[in-house]
Motif scaffolding. Structure first.
Motif, PDB file in Angstrom:
ATOM      1  N   GLY A  47      42.335  23.080  -0.540  1.00  0.00           N
ATOM      2  CA  GLY A  47      41.972  22.746  -1.910  1.00  0.00           C
ATOM      3  C   GLY A  47      43.020  23.164  -2.913  1.00  0.00           C
ATOM      4  O   GLY A  47      42.772  23.185  -4.117  1.00  0.00           O
ATOM      5  N   ASN A  48      44.247  23.473  -2.425  1.00  0.00           N
ATOM      6  CA  ASN A  48      45.301  23.987  -3.299  1.00  0.00           C
ATOM      7  C   ASN A  48      46.620  23.376  -2.859  1.00  0.00           C
ATOM      8  O   ASN A  48      47.171  23.740  -1.818  1.00  0.00           O
ATOM      9  N   PHE A  49      47.148  22.436  -3.651  1.00  0.00           N
ATOM     10  CA  PHE A  49      48.378  21.751  -3.274  1.00  0.00           C
ATOM     11  C   PHE A  49      49.558  22.706  -3.170  1.00  0.00           C
ATOM     12  O   PHE A  49      50.362  22.627  -2.231  1.00  0.00           O
ATOM     13  N   GLU A  50      49.675  23.613  -4.127  1.00  0.00           N
ATOM     14  CA  GLU A  50      50.809  24.541  -4.114  1.00  0.00           C
ATOM     15  C   GLU A  50      50.781  25.412  -2.861  1.00  0.00           C
ATOM     16  O   GLU A  50      51.804  25.597  -2.193  1.00  0.00           O
ATOM     17  N   LEU A  51      49.613  25.935  -2.528  1.00  0.00           N
ATOM     18  CA  LEU A  51      49.489  26.759  -1.322  1.00  0.00           C
ATOM     19  C   LEU A  51      49.789  25.936  -0.077  1.00  0.00           C
ATOM     20  O   LEU A  51      50.482  26.410   0.838  1.00  0.00           O
ATOM     21  N   ALA A  52      49.291  24.709  -0.027  1.00  0.00           N
ATOM     22  CA  ALA A  52      49.513  23.863   1.143  1.00  0.00           C
ATOM     23  C   ALA A  52      50.998  23.622   1.376  1.00  0.00           C
ATOM     24  O   ALA A  52      51.488  23.717   2.506  1.00  0.00           O
ATOM     25  N   VAL A 150      50.512  14.202 -15.522  1.00  0.00           N
ATOM     26  CA  VAL A 150      50.761  15.481 -16.199  1.00  0.00           C
ATOM     27  C   VAL A 150      52.181  15.983 -15.936  1.00  0.00           C
ATOM     28  O   VAL A 150      52.648  16.889 -16.623  1.00  0.00           O
ATOM     29  N   LEU A 151      52.869  15.405 -14.950  1.00  0.00           N
ATOM     30  CA  LEU A 151      54.217  15.841 -14.614  1.00  0.00           C
ATOM     31  C   LEU A 151      55.256  15.007 -15.353  1.00  0.00           C
ATOM     32  O   LEU A 151      55.034  13.837 -15.665  1.00  0.00           O
ATOM     33  N   SER A 152      56.417  15.604 -15.585  1.00  0.00           N
ATOM     34  CA  SER A 152      57.519  14.866 -16.169  1.00  0.00           C
ATOM     35  C   SER A 152      58.056  13.871 -15.145  1.00  0.00           C
ATOM     36  O   SER A 152      57.854  14.047 -13.936  1.00  0.00           O
ATOM     37  N   PRO A 153      58.739  12.814 -15.595  1.00  0.00           N
ATOM     38  CA  PRO A 153      59.288  11.844 -14.627  1.00  0.00           C
ATOM     39  C   PRO A 153      60.195  12.496 -13.594  1.00  0.00           C
ATOM     40  O   PRO A 153      60.137  12.149 -12.407  1.00  0.00           O
ATOM     41  N   GLU A 154      61.041  13.443 -14.028  1.00  0.00           N
ATOM     42  CA  GLU A 154      61.944  14.108 -13.085  1.00  0.00           C
ATOM     43  C   GLU A 154      61.173  14.905 -12.049  1.00  0.00           C
ATOM     44  O   GLU A 154      61.523  14.926 -10.863  1.00  0.00           O
ATOM     45  N   VAL A 157      59.556  12.597  -9.384  1.00  0.00           N
ATOM     46  CA  VAL A 157      60.525  12.133  -8.390  1.00  0.00           C
ATOM     47  C   VAL A 157      60.808  13.240  -7.377  1.00  0.00           C
ATOM     48  O   VAL A 157      60.777  13.019  -6.160  1.00  0.00           O
ATOM     49  N   ALA A 158      61.098  14.439  -7.861  1.00  0.00           N
ATOM     50  CA  ALA A 158      61.431  15.552  -6.970  1.00  0.00           C
ATOM     51  C   ALA A 158      60.263  15.896  -6.059  1.00  0.00           C
ATOM     52  O   ALA A 158      60.439  16.100  -4.849  1.00  0.00           O
ATOM     53  N   LEU A 159      59.055  15.953  -6.630  1.00  0.00           N
ATOM     54  CA  LEU A 159      57.893  16.344  -5.831  1.00  0.00           C
ATOM     55  C   LEU A 159      57.534  15.264  -4.813  1.00  0.00           C
ATOM     56  O   LEU A 159      57.137  15.576  -3.686  1.00  0.00           O
ATOM     57  N   THR A 160      57.686  14.003  -5.171  1.00  0.00           N
ATOM     58  CA  THR A 160      57.408  12.920  -4.225  1.00  0.00           C
ATOM     59  C   THR A 160      58.363  12.977  -3.045  1.00  0.00           C
ATOM     60  O   THR A 160      57.963  12.848  -1.885  1.00  0.00           O
ATOM     61  N   ARG A 189      57.785  24.166 -10.915  1.00  0.00           N
ATOM     62  CA  ARG A 189      57.039  23.884 -12.148  1.00  0.00           C
ATOM     63  C   ARG A 189      55.996  22.804 -11.917  1.00  0.00           C
ATOM     64  O   ARG A 189      54.886  22.868 -12.456  1.00  0.00           O
ATOM     65  N   ALA A 190      56.353  21.815 -11.118  1.00  0.00           N
ATOM     66  CA  ALA A 190      55.414  20.726 -10.855  1.00  0.00           C
ATOM     67  C   ALA A 190      54.169  21.241 -10.154  1.00  0.00           C
ATOM     68  O   ALA A 190      53.035  20.891 -10.521  1.00  0.00           O
ATOM     69  N   LYS A 191      54.360  22.078  -9.151  1.00  0.00           N
ATOM     70  CA  LYS A 191      53.200  22.611  -8.424  1.00  0.00           C
ATOM     71  C   LYS A 191      52.338  23.487  -9.323  1.00  0.00           C
ATOM     72  O   LYS A 191      51.103  23.434  -9.268  1.00  0.00           O
ATOM     73  N   LYS A 192      52.995  24.286 -10.171  1.00  0.00           N
ATOM     74  CA  LYS A 192      52.230  25.142 -11.085  1.00  0.00           C
ATOM     75  C   LYS A 192      51.501  24.306 -12.141  1.00  0.00           C
ATOM     76  O   LYS A 192      50.383  24.630 -12.551  1.00  0.00           O
ATOM     77  N   THR A 193      52.136  23.239 -12.589  1.00  0.00           N
ATOM     78  CA  THR A 193      51.496  22.357 -13.570  1.00  0.00           C
ATOM     79  C   THR A 193      50.265  21.692 -12.975  1.00  0.00           C
ATOM     80  O   THR A 193      49.207  21.593 -13.624  1.00  0.00           O
ATOM     81  N   ILE A 194      50.377  21.229 -11.739  1.00  0.00           N
ATOM     82  CA  ILE A 194      49.242  20.601 -11.068  1.00  0.00           C
ATOM     83  C   ILE A 194      48.086  21.585 -10.950  1.00  0.00           C
ATOM     84  O   ILE A 194      46.924  21.249 -11.201  1.00  0.00           O
TER      85      ILE A 194
END
Length: 443
Positions: A47-52, A150-154, A157-160, A189-194
């Motif tokens: 239930g936690n993307f960052e942890l996963a 909620v994420l910036s375009p950059e 791209v990086a997270l994908t 930052r993306a994971k923390k934002t999510i």
């Protein structure tokens, strides 16, 4: 789902004496092919993307060490999942407030898994912590999370590329010519934002899915665009990045077989990539469309692209923005030469694209098509109107097109000035070289 994005790990891969290099190859192969499923399953489980994502990376690090000594296990995906799951349990154990969650996660662990992660219990040949009927949903949900608004375009791209594509931070940094710490910071930052935004790991409701899908497609479009024409650096193409985008959109098409724009994007990618072998010379220099040896074009990719367009037309009610761009690419791919291209059709397609997805770049490309169909004078008026609007200020594209049109009209001095100005604005060394060569040829 049939997988065409890489070879499965075969017995030959695990035969022979273990070594650090063979372990590294095995880990990279499994991760590149199965990363989306692994992270998707772990995200649903925790239930936690960052942890996963974090525990998946920890499992990879542990695999490099263990597989170097013991060899790759018979079920490498199951090994990585069990190891990552144990790491997740350890993380929850350290958080006393989450004892209940820890108990829920620990419960499904079978005897043997808690000690090694590589042991398959009797009568359990496939110890994957996912329901096979839900695998596709996990991967699709992961794509929607990585491309969340909620994420910036950059960051999207990086997270994908990291979570869905399985690329390392080093690979992403190399592709986009940015420092590795910059990529790592974007992903963190993306994971923390999510997490902070409470983004759930689930598919958007049907009424939101089509709207959110456009964001996923735009991320894949950006990735492919950078691969097909790099914005900076000394290489025109970054094919590894482009082919990764193709792999991801193929995956998306398999998961969403009734979405026409997914097939439109796939068609655009295939038809554009088909020209890669002819777009650069022996030394990496850019080769213009009129000078390309069309015998080098990848006919298999062209056939796949045309089939994808047909699929997009069959499941939709007319082509959307990506489908229309693919139709334009198909007009080029089907023509024996530049002069024999159906430029009237290309003009009409750009007009349609301008109505459904207006942009100054579309208008500029329409002007180029008009120049080929009706001559440079009419096209120059369109470009001058676009320049007066200021909507492409700072882009090298507009002065490069204007310079070409002025050259065809015999206004040599003005053309040379425009091409030199375009070269100063251009960040890609190969394209800049073409512009300067054109300017120097004008006397």
């Amino acid at each position: 789902m049939a997988r065409a994005d890489g070879p499965a790990l075969t017995p030959a891969d695990t035969a022979g004496p273990p070594s650090t290099e063979s372990a590294r190859r095995a880990v990279e192969a499994v991760w590149r092919i199965e990363s989306a499923r692994i992270v998707g399953a772990l995200t649903r489980y925790t239930g936690n993307f960052e942890l996963a994502e974090d525990v998946a990376q920890e499992a990879l690090a542990e695999a490099l060490v263990t597989w170097s000594h013991d060899g790759a296990p018979a079920n490498p995906v199951g090994w990585l999942l069990a190891t990552a799951r144990r790491r997740a349990i350890d993380s929850y154990r350290r958080r006393s407030a989450l004892d209940e969650r820890y108990a829920m996660l620990a419960g499904p662990l079978a005897d043997g898994e808690a000690s090694s992660g590589a042991v398959t219990p009797p009568n359990r040949s496939d110890d994957l912590p996912w329901d096979p009927d839900r695998v596709d949903d996990d991967v699709l949900a992961l794509m929607f999370v990585a491309c969340h608004p909620v994420l910036s375009p950059e960051a999207r791209v990086a997270l994908t590329l990291r979570a869905v594509g399985g690329l390392s931070s080093e690979e992403i940094a190399r592709a986009f010519l940015v420092p590795v710490p910059t990529v790592q910071a974007r992903i963190t930052r993306a994971k923390k934002t999510i997490a902070a935004a409470g983004v759930p790991f689930e598919l958007p409701p049907p009424e939101e899915r089509r709207e959110r899908l456009s964001g996923v497609l735009s991320v894949l479009y950006v990735i492919f665009s950078e691969g097909s024409t790099a914005t900076a650096g000394d290489r025109l193409l970054r094919p590894d990045l482009a082919y990764e985008a193709i792999r991801l959109v193929r995956m998306l098409a398999a998961l969403l077989p009734d979405e026409p724009e997914v097939y439109g994007l796939l068609a655009l990618f295939e038809l554009t990539a088909a020209r890669f072998p002819a777009r650069t010379g022996p030394d990496g220099e850019a080769v213009l469309l009129e000078d390309q040896d069309r015998r080098l074009w990848d006919r298999s990719a062209i056939r796949r692209g045309l089939a994808a367009i047909a699929r997009a037309a069959a499941v939709g009610r007319g082509l959307g923005p990506y489908g229309l761009q693919a139709a334009i690419a198909a007009a080029h791919a089907s023509a024996p030469s530049v002069s024999e291209t159906d430029w009237e059709r290309v003009v009409l397609l750009y007009e349609a694209l301008g109505r459904v997805a207006p942009s100054p770049v579309v208008e500029l490309n329409r002007a180029v098509a008009v120049a080929m169909a009706h001559g440079p004078q009419q096209a120059l008026a369109m470009v001058d109107e676009l320049a007066a609007s200021g909507r492409l200020s700072g882009s090298y594209l507009l002065p490069s097109v204007r310079g070409e049109l002025l050259s065809r009209l015999g206004r040599t001095a003005e053309a040379r000035a425009e091409l030199e100005f375009a070269a100063r604005l251009c960040g890609n060394a190969r394209e800049r070289s073409v512009l300067l060569r054109k300017a120097a040829a004008l006397t």
